[in-house]
Design a protein around this motif. Structure first.
Motif, PDB file in Angstrom:
ATOM      1  N   ARG A 261      68.010  13.101  -5.590  1.00 44.42           N
ATOM      2  CA  ARG A 261      68.765  14.337  -5.795  1.00 44.42           C
ATOM      3  C   ARG A 261      70.274  14.072  -5.805  1.00 44.42           C
ATOM      4  O   ARG A 261      70.779  13.257  -5.029  1.00 44.42           O
ATOM      5  N   MET A 262      70.946  14.776  -6.696  1.00 44.48           N
ATOM      6  CA  MET A 262      72.403  14.739  -6.701  1.00 44.48           C
ATOM      7  C   MET A 262      72.920  15.253  -5.357  1.00 44.48           C
ATOM      8  O   MET A 262      72.392  16.222  -4.814  1.00 44.48           O
ATOM      9  N   GLY A 263      73.923  14.600  -4.834  1.00 46.06           N
ATOM     10  CA  GLY A 263      74.500  15.048  -3.576  1.00 46.06           C
ATOM     11  C   GLY A 263      73.919  14.342  -2.365  1.00 46.06           C
ATOM     12  O   GLY A 263      74.478  14.429  -1.264  1.00 46.06           O
ATOM     13  N   TRP A 264      72.789  13.661  -2.536  1.00 45.44           N
ATOM     14  CA  TRP A 264      72.198  12.892  -1.434  1.00 45.44           C
ATOM     15  C   TRP A 264      72.379  11.412  -1.757  1.00 45.44           C
ATOM     16  O   TRP A 264      71.931  10.935  -2.780  1.00 45.44           O
ATOM     17  N   PRO A 265      73.066  10.683  -0.900  1.00 40.05           N
ATOM     18  CA  PRO A 265      73.375   9.284  -1.216  1.00 40.05           C
ATOM     19  C   PRO A 265      72.110   8.437  -1.370  1.00 40.05           C
ATOM     20  O   PRO A 265      71.199   8.522  -0.549  1.00 40.05           O
ATOM     21  N   MET A 266      72.079   7.644  -2.430  1.00 35.96           N
ATOM     22  CA  MET A 266      70.955   6.759  -2.668  1.00 35.96           C
ATOM     23  C   MET A 266      71.179   5.465  -1.897  1.00 35.96           C
ATOM     24  O   MET A 266      72.072   4.679  -2.214  1.00 35.96           O
ATOM     25  N   GLU A 267      70.409   5.253  -0.854  1.00 35.66           N
ATOM     26  CA  GLU A 267      70.515   4.046  -0.050  1.00 35.66           C
ATOM     27  C   GLU A 267      69.322   3.156  -0.384  1.00 35.66           C
ATOM     28  O   GLU A 267      68.232   3.310   0.174  1.00 35.66           O
ATOM     29  N   LEU A 268      69.537   2.226  -1.296  1.00 38.26           N
ATOM     30  CA  LEU A 268      68.449   1.369  -1.734  1.00 38.26           C
ATOM     31  C   LEU A 268      68.103   0.340  -0.666  1.00 38.26           C
ATOM     32  O   LEU A 268      68.987  -0.184   0.017  1.00 38.26           O
ATOM     33  N   PRO A 269      66.821   0.037  -0.498  1.00 41.33           N
ATOM     34  CA  PRO A 269      66.428  -0.976   0.484  1.00 41.33           C
ATOM     35  C   PRO A 269      66.932  -2.352   0.075  1.00 41.33           C
ATOM     36  O   PRO A 269      66.995  -2.669  -1.119  1.00 41.33           O
ATOM     37  N   ASP A 270      67.297  -3.162   1.056  1.00 43.03           N
ATOM     38  CA  ASP A 270      67.713  -4.518   0.732  1.00 43.03           C
ATOM     39  C   ASP A 270      66.480  -5.394   0.514  1.00 43.03           C
ATOM     40  O   ASP A 270      65.337  -4.947   0.637  1.00 43.03           O
ATOM     41  N   ALA A 271      66.716  -6.650   0.170  1.00 38.68           N
ATOM     42  CA  ALA A 271      65.610  -7.554  -0.162  1.00 38.68           C
ATOM     43  C   ALA A 271      64.632  -7.705   0.996  1.00 38.68           C
ATOM     44  O   ALA A 271      63.415  -7.770   0.800  1.00 38.68           O
ATOM     45  N   GLN A 272      65.168  -7.732   2.233  1.00 34.94           N
ATOM     46  CA  GLN A 272      64.291  -7.876   3.394  1.00 34.94           C
ATOM     47  C   GLN A 272      63.396  -6.644   3.558  1.00 34.94           C
ATOM     48  O   GLN A 272      62.190  -6.753   3.793  1.00 34.94           O
ATOM     49  N   ALA A 273      63.973  -5.452   3.393  1.00 35.72           N
ATOM     50  CA  ALA A 273      63.198  -4.226   3.536  1.00 35.72           C
ATOM     51  C   ALA A 273      62.124  -4.128   2.452  1.00 35.72           C
ATOM     52  O   ALA A 273      61.017  -3.633   2.701  1.00 35.72           O
ATOM     53  N   GLN A 274      62.437  -4.612   1.238  1.00 36.79           N
ATOM     54  CA  GLN A 274      61.470  -4.538   0.146  1.00 36.79           C
ATOM     55  C   GLN A 274      60.275  -5.461   0.356  1.00 36.79           C
ATOM     56  O   GLN A 274      59.273  -5.341  -0.343  1.00 36.79           O
ATOM     57  N   GLN A 275      60.370  -6.377   1.308  1.00 34.91           N
ATOM     58  CA  GLN A 275      59.263  -7.279   1.581  1.00 34.91           C
ATOM     59  C   GLN A 275      58.431  -6.851   2.790  1.00 34.91           C
ATOM     60  O   GLN A 275      57.500  -7.558   3.183  1.00 34.91           O
ATOM     61  N   ARG A 276      58.748  -5.711   3.383  1.00 33.69           N
ATOM     62  CA  ARG A 276      57.939  -5.226   4.495  1.00 33.69           C
ATOM     63  C   ARG A 276      56.564  -4.796   3.983  1.00 33.69           C
ATOM     64  O   ARG A 276      56.440  -4.304   2.870  1.00 33.69           O
ATOM     65  N   PRO A 277      55.515  -4.987   4.789  1.00 37.19           N
ATOM     66  CA  PRO A 277      54.143  -4.807   4.310  1.00 37.19           C
ATOM     67  C   PRO A 277      53.865  -3.469   3.636  1.00 37.19           C
ATOM     68  O   PRO A 277      53.104  -3.410   2.662  1.00 37.19           O
ATOM     69  N   ALA A 278      54.460  -2.391   4.111  1.00 37.30           N
ATOM     70  CA  ALA A 278      54.127  -1.073   3.566  1.00 37.30           C
ATOM     71  C   ALA A 278      54.618  -0.882   2.135  1.00 37.30           C
ATOM     72  O   ALA A 278      54.079  -0.048   1.404  1.00 37.30           O
ATOM     73  N   VAL A 279      55.651  -1.630   1.728  1.00 36.07           N
ATOM     74  CA  VAL A 279      56.244  -1.398   0.406  1.00 36.07           C
ATOM     75  C   VAL A 279      56.355  -2.660  -0.440  1.00 36.07           C
ATOM     76  O   VAL A 279      56.843  -2.602  -1.562  1.00 36.07           O
ATOM     77  N   ARG A 280      55.918  -3.789   0.074  1.00 33.02           N
ATOM     78  CA  ARG A 280      55.995  -5.031  -0.690  1.00 33.02           C
ATOM     79  C   ARG A 280      55.220  -4.891  -1.991  1.00 33.02           C
ATOM     80  O   ARG A 280      54.109  -4.360  -2.014  1.00 33.02           O
ATOM     81  N   PRO A 281      55.768  -5.358  -3.115  1.00 36.47           N
ATOM     82  CA  PRO A 281      55.058  -5.224  -4.389  1.00 36.47           C
ATOM     83  C   PRO A 281      53.659  -5.820  -4.315  1.00 36.47           C
ATOM     84  O   PRO A 281      53.447  -6.881  -3.730  1.00 36.47           O
ATOM     85  N   TYR A 282      52.709  -5.114  -4.900  1.00 33.87           N
ATOM     86  CA  TYR A 282      51.323  -5.568  -4.916  1.00 33.87           C
ATOM     87  C   TYR A 282      51.079  -6.306  -6.226  1.00 33.87           C
ATOM     88  O   TYR A 282      51.080  -5.701  -7.302  1.00 33.87           O
ATOM     89  N   ASP A 283      50.881  -7.589  -6.149  1.00 30.49           N
ATOM     90  CA  ASP A 283      50.754  -8.423  -7.345  1.00 30.49           C
ATOM     91  C   ASP A 283      49.319  -8.870  -7.506  1.00 30.49           C
ATOM     92  O   ASP A 283      48.950  -9.996  -7.190  1.00 30.49           O
ATOM     93  N   GLY A 284      48.463  -7.969  -8.010  1.00 31.34           N
ATOM     94  CA  GLY A 284      47.046  -8.283  -8.111  1.00 31.34           C
ATOM     95  C   GLY A 284      46.608  -8.868  -9.438  1.00 31.34           C
ATOM     96  O   GLY A 284      45.534  -9.464  -9.530  1.00 31.34           O
ATOM     97  N   PHE A 285      47.431  -8.697 -10.487  1.00 27.68           N
ATOM     98  CA  PHE A 285      46.998  -9.075 -11.834  1.00 27.68           C
ATOM     99  C   PHE A 285      47.423 -10.511 -12.130  1.00 27.68           C
ATOM    100  O   PHE A 285      48.609 -10.813 -12.277  1.00 27.68           O
TER     101      PHE A 285
END
Length: 297
Positions: A261-285
């Motif tokens: 949403r406009m007006g709400w700051p976009m705080e993107l996860p850093d590389a470490q956060a993107q590797q946490r189990p709940a959100v780590r990319p699922y590479d099944g193919f």
């Protein structure tokens, strides 16, 4: 990378099912066909490019799965009816349909011709309706089944692709209506709405769109593009017995992008956060291909 599809679901989950996948020769359709076959289904690939269908079917068979294919332009009613008749004749039934075939091009509304508008509507809405109707009338009305329609992240708007947004919104309403009308036959109808997915479909966009495509991840709260396997997993779930009480809904696979949403700051996860189990990319193919726009970038 493994030598076989690495599905999150139990082996044999879809054993013996006959599942049709339109647009099965490339992108999300190809990935989905691989996963469904790895779970025991016989996948029937539908598309206009016979060579791509043959290649995907060959990959599946080489991995130990079962696949067949039919060339079909889903925009043509008589052709759809004939192909569905052939599938039912060969296999006795159709247990599932993945309405994945689609396409669009980038252009502002004022530059879309009536012909261009109709072509996108026919591909993304009418063709999906025809496939679903024929699978229902020729098989599912008597035997039951499950349909998954692939739409898109079109909530709010779809600038630059207004023709596709209108078609996808129509397919969502069709999904809801079919879920109601066909429930009496034991048929479930749902949709999956992929957000920004790194798929071969991006290779069809013009080179000048490259910078825009690469920057799009910055608008996703998850901070990245999704991949084909993450979309396929949602489709497999909705086709599975675990989704027996789910019908008429849309499962969004988009990293929370529509919530930005406009007006709400976009705080993107850093590389470490993107590797946490709940959100780590699922590479099944195991045969996934990186779109050219992201290669060497």
């Amino acid at each position: 990378m493994t030598s076989h599809y690495r599905s999150a679901f139990a082996p044999g989950l879809l054993h013996g099912r006959v599942i049709v996948v339109t647009g099965g020769g490339s992108g999300i359709g190809r990935c989905t066909a691989h996963e469904l076959a790895s779970l025991g289904a016989h996948v029937v690939l539908i598309g206009r490019n016979l060579a791509k269908l043959q290649d995907t079917a060959g990959e599946i068979v080489a991995d130990g799965g079962r696949a067949s294919f039919h060339a079909c332009d889903i925009r043509h009613e008589d052709t759809v009816r004939t192909v569905v008749t052939a599938i039912v004749g060969a296999h006795g039934r159709i247990d599932g349909l993945v309405n994945n075939a689609g396409g669009q091009y980038i252009t502002p509304l004022e530059n879309i011709s009536a012909k261009g508008w109709q072509a996108v509507i026919d591909t993304n809405l009418t063709g999906g309706f025809l496939m679903a109707r024929e699978c229902y009338v020729q098989s599912m009305q008597e035997r039951g089944g499950s349909i998954v329609n692939i739409v898109a992240d079109m909530w709010g708007s779809m600038p630059g692709m207004g023709h596709s947004g209108a078609a996808r919104a129509g397919m969502v309403n069709f999904t809801e209506t079919a879920a109601l009308e066909w429930a009496r036959s034991g048929v479930r109808v749902n949709a999956v709405a992929p957000g920004y997915i790194a798929s071969s479909g991006m290779d069809h966009y013009p080179p000048e769109a490259g910078d825009m495509l690469r920057a799009m991840r910055k608008t996703v709260p998850a901070g990245r593009f999704g991949n084909e396997a993450e979309t396929s997993a949602a489709i497999a779930f909705l086709l599975s017995p675990a989704a027996a009480f789910i019908s008429g809904t849309v499962l969004r696979v988009d990293g929370a992008r529509p919530q930005a949403r406009m007006g709400w700051p976009m705080e993107l996860p850093d590389a470490q956060a993107q590797q946490r189990p709940a959100v780590r990319p699922y590479d099944g193919f195991h045969l996934a291909q990186t779109p050219r726009v992201f290669q060497d970038k």
